[in-house]
Structure formats: structure tokens, C-alpha cells
Write an enzyme that holds these catalytic residues in place. Structure first.
Site, PDB file in Angstrom:
ATOM      1  N   LYS A  42     -73.854  58.089  20.733  1.00 33.83           N
ATOM      2  CA  LYS A  42     -73.418  58.758  19.505  1.00 33.83           C
ATOM      3  C   LYS A  42     -72.713  57.554  18.662  1.00 33.83           C
ATOM      4  O   LYS A  42     -72.554  57.895  17.515  1.00 33.83           O
ATOM      5  CB  LYS A  42     -72.588  59.860  19.684  1.00 33.83           C
ATOM      6  CG  LYS A  42     -72.621  60.710  18.390  1.00 33.83           C
ATOM      7  CD  LYS A  42     -71.312  61.320  19.139  1.00 33.83           C
ATOM      8  CE  LYS A  42     -71.187  62.637  17.500  1.00 33.83           C
ATOM      9  NZ  LYS A  42     -69.873  63.774  18.037  1.00 33.83           N
ATOM     10  N   LEU A  55     -72.040  59.242  31.362  1.00 35.98           N
ATOM     11  CA  LEU A  55     -70.620  58.544  31.156  1.00 35.98           C
ATOM     12  C   LEU A  55     -70.516  58.278  29.624  1.00 35.98           C
ATOM     13  O   LEU A  55     -68.708  57.619  29.358  1.00 35.98           O
ATOM     14  CB  LEU A  55     -70.548  56.753  31.491  1.00 35.98           C
ATOM     15  CG  LEU A  55     -71.078  56.188  32.942  1.00 35.98           C
ATOM     16  CD1 LEU A  55     -72.693  56.038  33.198  1.00 35.98           C
ATOM     17  CD2 LEU A  55     -70.072  54.672  32.861  1.00 35.98           C
ATOM     18  N   THR A  73     -62.315  60.149  36.236  1.00 37.52           N
ATOM     19  CA  THR A  73     -61.307  59.406  36.610  1.00 37.52           C
ATOM     20  C   THR A  73     -60.454  59.490  37.448  1.00 37.52           C
ATOM     21  O   THR A  73     -60.586  60.847  37.894  1.00 37.52           O
ATOM     22  CB  THR A  73     -60.290  59.582  34.766  1.00 37.52           C
ATOM     23  OG1 THR A  73     -59.159  58.943  34.504  1.00 37.52           O
ATOM     24  CG2 THR A  73     -60.806  60.984  33.859  1.00 37.52           C
ATOM     25  N   ASP A  74     -59.607  58.997  37.756  1.00 38.64           N
ATOM     26  CA  ASP A  74     -58.571  59.043  38.318  1.00 38.64           C
ATOM     27  C   ASP A  74     -57.561  60.080  38.021  1.00 38.64           C
ATOM     28  O   ASP A  74     -56.550  61.246  38.413  1.00 38.64           O
ATOM     29  CB  ASP A  74     -57.914  58.091  39.226  1.00 38.64           C
ATOM     30  CG  ASP A  74     -57.346  57.369  37.905  1.00 38.64           C
ATOM     31  OD1 ASP A  74     -57.333  57.044  36.927  1.00 38.64           O
ATOM     32  OD2 ASP A  74     -57.236  55.715  38.303  1.00 38.64           O
ATOM     33  N   GLU A  75     -57.123  60.201  36.623  1.00 44.77           N
ATOM     34  CA  GLU A  75     -56.555  60.525  35.642  1.00 44.77           C
ATOM     35  C   GLU A  75     -57.061  62.622  35.786  1.00 44.77           C
ATOM     36  O   GLU A  75     -55.826  63.449  36.150  1.00 44.77           O
ATOM     37  CB  GLU A  75     -56.014  60.620  34.401  1.00 44.77           C
ATOM     38  CG  GLU A  75     -55.949  58.553  34.059  1.00 44.77           C
ATOM     39  CD  GLU A  75     -55.926  58.872  32.734  1.00 44.77           C
ATOM     40  OE1 GLU A  75     -55.178  59.603  32.317  1.00 44.77           O
ATOM     41  OE2 GLU A  75     -55.388  58.081  32.297  1.00 44.77           O
ATOM     42  N   TYR A 134     -56.635  64.797  27.951  1.00 39.80           N
ATOM     43  CA  TYR A 134     -57.707  63.765  28.177  1.00 39.80           C
ATOM     44  C   TYR A 134     -58.541  64.535  29.692  1.00 39.80           C
ATOM     45  O   TYR A 134     -59.303  64.810  29.722  1.00 39.80           O
ATOM     46  CB  TYR A 134     -57.510  62.614  28.459  1.00 39.80           C
ATOM     47  CG  TYR A 134     -58.398  61.168  28.739  1.00 39.80           C
ATOM     48  CD1 TYR A 134     -59.509  61.460  28.658  1.00 39.80           C
ATOM     49  CD2 TYR A 134     -57.715  60.597  29.917  1.00 39.80           C
ATOM     50  CE1 TYR A 134     -60.990  61.195  29.422  1.00 39.80           C
ATOM     51  CE2 TYR A 134     -58.777  60.257  30.554  1.00 39.80           C
ATOM     52  CZ  TYR A 134     -60.363  59.790  30.571  1.00 39.80           C
ATOM     53  OH  TYR A 134     -61.291  59.054  30.857  1.00 39.80           O
ATOM     54  N   LYS A 164     -62.051  66.348  31.235  1.00 37.92           N
ATOM     55  CA  LYS A 164     -62.390  65.289  32.467  1.00 37.92           C
ATOM     56  C   LYS A 164     -62.074  66.452  33.873  1.00 37.92           C
ATOM     57  O   LYS A 164     -63.696  66.215  34.522  1.00 37.92           O
ATOM     58  CB  LYS A 164     -61.692  63.767  32.651  1.00 37.92           C
ATOM     59  CG  LYS A 164     -61.803  62.697  31.839  1.00 37.92           C
ATOM     60  CD  LYS A 164     -63.710  62.646  31.733  1.00 37.92           C
ATOM     61  CE  LYS A 164     -64.711  62.456  32.167  1.00 37.92           C
ATOM     62  NZ  LYS A 164     -66.206  61.909  32.102  1.00 37.92           N
ATOM     63  N   LYS A 219     -57.123  49.465  24.508  1.00 37.33           N
ATOM     64  CA  LYS A 219     -56.905  49.568  25.586  1.00 37.33           C
ATOM     65  C   LYS A 219     -56.013  48.607  25.970  1.00 37.33           C
ATOM     66  O   LYS A 219     -55.469  47.234  25.565  1.00 37.33           O
ATOM     67  CB  LYS A 219     -57.844  49.801  26.342  1.00 37.33           C
ATOM     68  CG  LYS A 219     -59.167  50.901  26.682  1.00 37.33           C
ATOM     69  CD  LYS A 219     -58.366  52.058  26.789  1.00 37.33           C
ATOM     70  CE  LYS A 219     -59.515  53.350  26.705  1.00 37.33           C
ATOM     71  NZ  LYS A 219     -59.205  54.520  27.152  1.00 37.33           N
ATOM     72  N   TYR A 272     -45.105  51.346  26.902  1.00 33.50           N
ATOM     73  CA  TYR A 272     -44.218  52.472  26.622  1.00 33.50           C
ATOM     74  C   TYR A 272     -43.313  52.406  27.737  1.00 33.50           C
ATOM     75  O   TYR A 272     -43.750  51.461  28.833  1.00 33.50           O
ATOM     76  CB  TYR A 272     -45.918  53.423  27.461  1.00 33.50           C
ATOM     77  CG  TYR A 272     -46.141  53.766  26.254  1.00 33.50           C
ATOM     78  CD1 TYR A 272     -45.646  54.402  24.798  1.00 33.50           C
ATOM     79  CD2 TYR A 272     -47.600  54.104  26.320  1.00 33.50           C
ATOM     80  CE1 TYR A 272     -46.780  54.561  24.027  1.00 33.50           C
ATOM     81  CE2 TYR A 272     -48.116  54.445  25.446  1.00 33.50           C
ATOM     82  CZ  TYR A 272     -48.303  54.477  24.369  1.00 33.50           C
ATOM     83  OH  TYR A 272     -48.893  55.337  23.445  1.00 33.50           O
TER      84      TYR A 272
END
Length: 351
Positions: A33, A80, A133-135, A159, A163, A198, A216
């Protein structure tokens, strides 16, 4: 699988996959996109290849996707395309639901219809590879065992929740319709062509510009880091050799705290491009207020993909980080236009 549709192929991970597949002689159709994180410059190496076609479009555009699948006689889909930045999901979760959930469902619908039209040999060979993702597994204690494929989902950000939902829909298409899917969940990626919001590219570029390098909280949150080319190789292995209906965790067993990563970046920059005043780039590190729901640790157990598919990472973190820092030093042509844009570098991005 010689004719592959890659969604999100102008993004960081997607472009690495496209470059790898085209380099091996496969015919790749990239559908992207071109939102803020999509960059045609990342596909410069394959732009002139007769084996690559780029199409700008939305995965939720059912007619577009259906036509591409048929026109190109696609044999596999690597999905992806996704909104992927946690901070942005906190500010605007609806966009993540639209792309990651609604978009994935639209793509699944189009691919299922196309798959049903194929003759039996092509149906049996077809694959839909969903990249996640591992999240989705949530917050891992510092002393906890790494995530495995059997770890229950427990997403803690918009997010991650979007996912996780898309993962469930992909599995549902397999269970309900017999659609031939494979899935993969990966650790934190790093390497060339990563969007500068990132952790690693932001730290490198802020340092070069003499800006604060924000981290953070205490900086002790831990992530498992994998070099982008190793992940691209893993994705190819899952697509071509993975068992239908199976999920594979992709990790490099390279856990580091965010603070340690940034300190290593500063050491490399000190050696390569010393500051004019002789001071270390590490003096630019600045701790900032933690973000909501910040997960303490992500770590992946990659035994299944190692044992079943014979994949293992080739690039250690120290060497991979050196190559990454050096790439950003040598490729200002790629990142300078992004940094000058409105959306670049505005967020901390230390996931």
C-alpha cells in the site's frame, strides 16, 4: 513454488524476503500500500529484474488481490503486510484493526476462492504463509522460559492484539475450510532498510545528528534479536518446507536489554565516526517515561524450526549490529529522505 505473492514487500522484512526470493530466480509479485513505512527504495536491487513486479494496493481490495492471483498464476502467498509499531497502535488502534485484522480476512477470502479454483496438483502445492510476531505471547518474566509454539496468547498492546487476532483467523481458515496455511512468529528484527522509528536505526541516526537517544524506563527490557537476512531465510524455509497447519517460532537466542543494544551502537559509532569534541555518543542516551503496558521481555524458543526444517541463524548479534550500523553510515541516500519527512523519527520506538 516459483510464483509468489508477497504482501507488504516494500517494508523492512518484506523487502528482505523479496530480494532473497528474486535473487534465487523466483517470480515475485510485491503488493504494498506504500504507507509511511513502505519504501520503494528498499526494492531498488530488484527493480529492473524481469522476475519482479510491484503493485501498489491494499490487501483489503478483494478485486485487486483476486485479479493478481489469477493473472500471475500465484503458487504461494507470503503475508507480511501489517501495521507494526506499538507506539502508533497506542495512539490509533483502529488503523491496526483495519489493516491487520480486516485486511488479513479480506486477503484470506480472496486466496481461498482462488485456491478452490485450482486443479488438484496445484491445490496441494499451494501455501499461504502468515508472518506474525512474538508480541502475541505477551509479557515474559525475566526468569521465565522462552516462548514456544504452545505458549498461550496474551497480547498487551493494540498492535499485539491485532496480530493475535489475525493469527487466529488464519488458523480458522485452515480448520474450517482446509486452506493450506503455515505460520511463523519471530523475535525482534534488525538490519539494513529498517524504518528509522525503530530502536536501532533511530539510535544510530539520532546519534549522528547529535540528538538525544531516548530509552524507555530503565532500559532493562529484554528482546531476542535476529538479523534480517536470517529471518528472511527462515521464512523461505517455512514457506517451502513447513508442514501445513503448523506454526514455527523464529528466534536467534540473542537476548539483550535495550540499554545494552544502544550502548553497543554508541561504541561502534565512537570507533567509526568519533564526535568532534572527543566525547562518547553514549552521553546522548536519555531515559524517558515508560510507555503503557511495556512488556518486560520477549524470548523465542526456535527448536521446532531448527529440528524440522534445518534452519539456524548465521549472524551473531555483535557482528550483525556492526554490519547494521555500518550500513546506515554508508547509505544516507536511503534514510535521509525518510528522516526529512513528517512521519520519521517522531516516536521513541524502543519496543
Amino acid at each position: 513454488m516459483q510464483r509468489i505473492l508477497v504482501t507488504g514487500g516494500a517494508g523492512f522484512i518484506g523487502s528482505a524476503v523479496v530480494r532473497r526470493l528474486v535473487g534465487k530466480g523466483r517470480h515475485v509479485v510485491t503488493l504494498d500500500k506504500l504507507t509511511y513505512a513502505g519504501n520503494l527504495s528498499s526494492l531498488k536491487a530488484v527493480a529492473a529484474s524481469p522476475n519482479h513486479r510491484f503493485v501498489q494496493g491494499d490487501i483489503a481490495d478483494r478485486a485487486l488481490v483476486s485479479n493478481l492471483l489469477r493473472e500471475e498464476r500465484i503458487e504461494a502467498v507470503m503475508h507480511l503486510a501489517a501495521e507494526s509499531h506499538v507506539d502508533r497502535s497506542i495512539d490509533g488502534p483502529a488503523e491496526f484493526v483495519q489493516t491487520n485484522v480486516v485486511g488479513t480476512c479480506g486477503l484470506l477470502d480472496a486466496a481461498l476462492e482462488y485456491w478452490r479454483e485450482l486443479d488438484m496438483p496445484r491445490r496441494e502445492a499451494f501455501r499461504f504463509h502468515h508472518v506474525s510476531t512474538d508480541e502475541v505471547f505477551g509479557d515474559l518474566p525475566f526468569d521465565g522460559s522462552p516462548f514456544s509454539e504452545e505458549t498461550p496468547y496474551a497480547p498487551r498492546s493494540p498492535y499485539a492484539a491485532s496480530k493475535a487476532a489475525s493469527d487466529h483467523f488464519v488458523r480458522a481458515w485452515h480448520a474450517t475450510y482446509g486452506f493450506p496455511i503455515v505460520l511463523s512468529n519471530c523475535a525482534n528484527n534488525y538490519g539494513p532498510y529498517q524504518f528509522p522509528e525503530k530502536l536501532i536505526p533511530l539510535a544510530v541516526l539520532n546519534a549522528l545528528e547529535g540528538k538525544a537517544i531516548p530509552i524507555y524506563g530503565s532500559g532493562l527490557n529484554i528482546r531476542d534479536w535476529i538479523y534480517i537476512d536470517d529471518h528472511a531465510a527462515a521464512l523461505e524455509a517455512v514457506l517451502t518446507r513447513g508442514s501445513v497447519g503448523t506454526s514455527y517460532n523464529v528466534g536467534a537466542r540473542q537476548e539483550r536489554t535495550n540499554l545494552a543494544v544502544v550502548e553497543a551502537i554508541c561504541e561502534r559509532l565512537d570507533a567509526k565516526v568519533p564526535r568532534g569534541d572527543g566525547r562518547s555518543y553514549s552521553e546522548l542516551i536519555a531515559m524517558v517515561a515508560d510507555r503503557p503496558g511495556h512488556d518486560r521481555r520477549y524470548a523465542i524458543e526456535p527448536t521446532r524450526i531448527e529440528r524440522e526444517l534445518g534452519w539456524r541463524p548465521e549472524v551473531g548479534f555483535a557482528r550483525g549490529l556492526e554490519m547494521t550500523v555500518d550500513w546506515y553510515l554508508d547509505n544516507q541516500w536511503w534514510w535521509a529522505p525518510i528522516r526529512s519527512g513528517k512521519n520519521a523519527g517522531e516516536r521513541v520506538g524502543f519496543g
